[in-house]
Design a protein around this motif. Structure first.
Motif, PDB file in Angstrom:
ATOM      1  N   GLN A 161      -7.502  -1.415  -8.566  1.00 38.77           N
ATOM      2  CA  GLN A 161      -7.042  -2.038  -9.810  1.00 38.77           C
ATOM      3  C   GLN A 161      -6.866  -3.551  -9.628  1.00 38.77           C
ATOM      4  O   GLN A 161      -7.288  -4.354 -10.465  1.00 38.77           O
ATOM      5  CB  GLN A 161      -5.712  -1.422 -10.249  1.00 38.77           C
ATOM      6  CG  GLN A 161      -5.855   0.041 -10.656  1.00 38.77           C
ATOM      7  CD  GLN A 161      -4.553   0.651 -11.165  1.00 38.77           C
ATOM      8  OE1 GLN A 161      -3.805   0.002 -11.888  1.00 38.77           O
ATOM      9  NE2 GLN A 161      -4.304   1.897 -10.808  1.00 38.77           N
ATOM     10  N   ALA A 220     -12.563   6.464 -10.558  1.00 38.38           N
ATOM     11  CA  ALA A 220     -13.036   6.106  -9.219  1.00 38.38           C
ATOM     12  C   ALA A 220     -14.557   5.990  -9.270  1.00 38.38           C
ATOM     13  O   ALA A 220     -15.282   6.904  -8.900  1.00 38.38           O
ATOM     14  CB  ALA A 220     -12.589   7.158  -8.217  1.00 38.38           C
ATOM     15  N   CYS A 280      -3.496   2.423 -15.201  1.00 36.72           N
ATOM     16  CA  CYS A 280      -4.298   1.195 -15.023  1.00 36.72           C
ATOM     17  C   CYS A 280      -4.024   0.195 -16.169  1.00 36.72           C
ATOM     18  O   CYS A 280      -4.963  -0.397 -16.730  1.00 36.72           O
ATOM     19  CB  CYS A 280      -5.796   1.534 -15.010  1.00 36.72           C
ATOM     20  SG  CYS A 280      -6.323   2.540 -13.633  1.00 36.72           S
ATOM     21  N   SER A 332      -7.109   3.684  -7.173  1.00 33.22           N
ATOM     22  CA  SER A 332      -6.140   3.147  -6.204  1.00 33.22           C
ATOM     23  C   SER A 332      -5.580   1.806  -6.667  1.00 33.22           C
ATOM     24  O   SER A 332      -6.189   1.099  -7.483  1.00 33.22           O
ATOM     25  CB  SER A 332      -6.807   2.984  -4.833  1.00 33.22           C
ATOM     26  OG  SER A 332      -7.689   1.879  -4.872  1.00 33.22           O
ATOM     27  N   SER A 333      -4.432   1.459  -6.115  1.00 33.28           N
ATOM     28  CA  SER A 333      -3.813   0.170  -6.469  1.00 33.28           C
ATOM     29  C   SER A 333      -4.734  -0.989  -6.079  1.00 33.28           C
ATOM     30  O   SER A 333      -4.897  -1.961  -6.823  1.00 33.28           O
ATOM     31  CB  SER A 333      -2.457   0.025  -5.783  1.00 33.28           C
ATOM     32  OG  SER A 333      -2.598   0.274  -4.400  1.00 33.28           O
ATOM     33  N   LEU A 335       0.798  -1.237   0.000  1.00 33.82           N
ATOM     34  CA  LEU A 335       0.000   0.000   0.000  1.00 33.82           C
ATOM     35  C   LEU A 335       0.829   1.286   0.000  1.00 33.82           C
ATOM     36  O   LEU A 335       0.302   2.359  -0.262  1.00 33.82           O
ATOM     37  CB  LEU A 335      -0.956   0.018   1.208  1.00 33.82           C
ATOM     38  CG  LEU A 335      -2.214  -0.838   1.039  1.00 33.82           C
ATOM     39  CD1 LEU A 335      -3.050  -0.819   2.315  1.00 33.82           C
ATOM     40  CD2 LEU A 335      -3.048  -0.336  -0.130  1.00 33.82           C
ATOM     41  N   PHE A 386      -3.396   9.678 -10.232  1.00 34.32           N
ATOM     42  CA  PHE A 386      -3.576   8.354  -9.596  1.00 34.32           C
ATOM     43  C   PHE A 386      -5.031   8.234  -9.137  1.00 34.32           C
ATOM     44  O   PHE A 386      -5.315   7.976  -7.979  1.00 34.32           O
ATOM     45  CB  PHE A 386      -2.621   8.210  -8.404  1.00 34.32           C
ATOM     46  CG  PHE A 386      -1.186   8.447  -8.780  1.00 34.32           C
ATOM     47  CD1 PHE A 386      -0.506   7.550  -9.596  1.00 34.32           C
ATOM     48  CD2 PHE A 386      -0.516   9.583  -8.339  1.00 34.32           C
ATOM     49  CE1 PHE A 386       0.816   7.772  -9.957  1.00 34.32           C
ATOM     50  CE2 PHE A 386       0.801   9.810  -8.694  1.00 34.32           C
ATOM     51  CZ  PHE A 386       1.477   8.907  -9.517  1.00 34.32           C
ATOM     52  N   ASN A 387      -5.955   8.424 -10.063  1.00 35.96           N
ATOM     53  CA  ASN A 387      -7.375   8.482  -9.683  1.00 35.96           C
ATOM     54  C   ASN A 387      -7.947   7.130  -9.298  1.00 35.96           C
ATOM     55  O   ASN A 387      -9.008   7.062  -8.692  1.00 35.96           O
ATOM     56  CB  ASN A 387      -8.210   9.129 -10.804  1.00 35.96           C
ATOM     57  CG  ASN A 387      -8.140   8.378 -12.120  1.00 35.96           C
ATOM     58  OD1 ASN A 387      -7.140   7.727 -12.411  1.00 35.96           O
ATOM     59  ND2 ASN A 387      -9.176   8.459 -12.922  1.00 35.96           N
ATOM     60  N   TYR A 434       2.650   3.984  -4.940  1.00 28.81           N
ATOM     61  CA  TYR A 434       1.610   4.625  -5.760  1.00 28.81           C
ATOM     62  C   TYR A 434       1.079   3.628  -6.787  1.00 28.81           C
ATOM     63  O   TYR A 434       1.822   2.768  -7.280  1.00 28.81           O
ATOM     64  CB  TYR A 434       2.202   5.820  -6.527  1.00 28.81           C
ATOM     65  CG  TYR A 434       2.188   7.117  -5.755  1.00 28.81           C
ATOM     66  CD1 TYR A 434       1.036   7.857  -5.624  1.00 28.81           C
ATOM     67  CD2 TYR A 434       3.373   7.596  -5.177  1.00 28.81           C
ATOM     68  CE1 TYR A 434       1.040   9.057  -4.923  1.00 28.81           C
ATOM     69  CE2 TYR A 434       3.380   8.786  -4.474  1.00 28.81           C
ATOM     70  CZ  TYR A 434       2.209   9.514  -4.347  1.00 28.81           C
ATOM     71  OH  TYR A 434       2.208  10.692  -3.650  1.00 28.81           O
ATOM     72  N   PRO A 435      -0.196   3.806  -7.153  1.00 31.69           N
ATOM     73  CA  PRO A 435      -0.742   2.903  -8.186  1.00 31.69           C
ATOM     74  C   PRO A 435      -0.176   3.205  -9.571  1.00 31.69           C
ATOM     75  O   PRO A 435       0.406   4.268  -9.787  1.00 31.69           O
ATOM     76  CB  PRO A 435      -2.238   3.218  -8.153  1.00 31.69           C
ATOM     77  CG  PRO A 435      -2.387   4.546  -7.518  1.00 31.69           C
ATOM     78  CD  PRO A 435      -1.191   4.768  -6.638  1.00 31.69           C
TER      79      PRO A 435
END
Ligand SMILES: Cc1ncc(COP(=O)(O)O)c(C=O)c1O
Length: 357
Positions: free
Chosen positions: A252, A82, A60, A248-249, A52, A245-246, A55-56
């Motif tokens: 995704q 999001a 994507c 989140s990891s 966590l 980074f709209n 950054y994602p």
């Protein structure tokens, strides 16, 4: 004191489906899936927790590649967000300004008006026929100020949808400097060969965008994950206005896993069909009109505002949350999401108790 743009103060904030503050509630107010998240998504999220701090991937990449394969479309024509709410908001932010109009049908999804006003534009509605969007009425309402036409297909809260030929006719009647957004949040539930979510047209068109969500059949509403499929020039614009980074990891990773959880989707679809039909029969037997729904909720006519309010309140007192549809211009109607068979039995017997009290 500094003021925001005047249209912002005209927004009635979106009120989400109620869920009370206890754990033993039955929440049938937000069209979420009845079976929780897909098991594969839960597992993937657990495994990803230790990353966590990273950054994602802002693009994507893996998720878009999987969506492209699944839907037989090009990954370059996809942007993730999001929730599909974010795609709706970004479209308005990018294409709508003061003096512009955004058109949708009378009982269309509430976020169209909110995002339009947030962008400074004016929402315009076209009358529906039999609680279904009318292509003729929509086309008649187009003006030189119209920038975007939204149709939710199927629509929330009516559950109705336009068939392929009608959507095609709507698009054919629009100038190509107006965007046609086909909001296909509930597409997976539709079981009609004459229906299309519109992906087939997107890459050949200049002005069709399809929005999709992981919040409904994929059971991931809490994660906030949606996506849009559009022509290259629209995707380019959305990539310019979205946050870097709209998505989140975790969203995704969970989305990717959910896409491969075929057993979960098959079970959810089969349950929805059987349970919606059974509940419709029971409610009709109790004297209600239940409008035909192609999605995962029922729109139930109570014939009077007081009755709709009272049923909602009676259920709430038993920790069962459904939704009165005044906000959508349907104050005599209740919208009941399809939950588990047990939840639906409890909700319907509570309605029965109210009627026979
Ligand atoms: C028609 C429609 N479009 C979009 C959305 C937004 O979904 P998301 O959770 O992807 O923002 C909803 C949610 O209820 C909906 O009903």
């Amino acid at each position: 004191m500094i003021k925001a743009r005047p249209s912002i103060y005209d927004i009635s904030p979106y009120i989400g489906g109620e869920s009370g503050d206890q754990s033993n509630v039955i929440k049938l107010s937000s069209n979420e899936g009845p079976f929780g998240p897909p098991p594969k998504a839960i597992e993937a999220v657990k495994n990803a927790a230790s990353d966590l701090h990273i950054y994602p991937d802002g693009g994507c990449t893996q998720l878009r590649a999987a969506l492209a394969i699944k839907n037989n479309i090009s990954a370059d024509n996809i942007v993730c967000g999001a929730g599909s709410d974010e795609i709706i908001a970004l479209l308005c932010q990018a294409y709508v300004g003061e003096g512009d109009e955004v058109l949708y049908s009378q009982h269309g999804f509430l976020m169209y008006a909110i995002s339009t006003k947030a962008a400074g534009g004016t929402p315009v509605t076209a009358p529906e026929e039999n609680l279904t969007a009318s292509v003729d009425a929509l086309l008649a309402a187009v003006t030189s100020k119209t920038k975007i036409v939204f149709i939710a297909n199927p629509n929330n809260p009516t559950g109705s949808y336009l068939k392929r030929d009608e959507v095609k006719r709507l698009h054919a009647g629009l100038p190509d400097d107006i965007l046609l957004v086909i909001d296909a949040a509930y597409t997976e539930y539709v079981d009609d060969v004459d229906y299309t979510d519109g992906h087939e047209w997107v890459e050949q068109s200049n002005n069709i965008i399809v929005t999709r969500t992981f919040s409904k059949i994929y059971g991931l509403g809490g994660l906030r994950l949606g996506w849009g499929h559009g022509p290259a020039h629209v995707i380019d614009v959305l990539n310019r206005v979205r946050g870097p980074f709209n998505v989140s990891s975790i969203a995704q990773i969970a989305g990717l896993a959910a896409l491969s959880d075929d057993d979960f989707i098959t079970r959810a679809l089969s349950h929805n069909k059987i349970c919606a039909a059974a509940c419709t029969t029971k409610l009709e037997g109790m004297g209600f009109t239940v409008y035909p729904s192609a999605a995962n909720f029922l729109l139930v006519e109570c014939d009077a505002v007081d009755k709709a309010d009272a049923i909602c309140a009676a259920l709430k007192s038993r920790n069962i949350f459904i939704r009165q549809m005044g906000g959508y211009g349907l104050p005599t109607c209740l919208r009941i999401s399809i939950g588990t068979t047990e939840q639906m039995d409890i909700a319907i017997s509570a309605i029965n108790d109210y009627i026979n009290a």
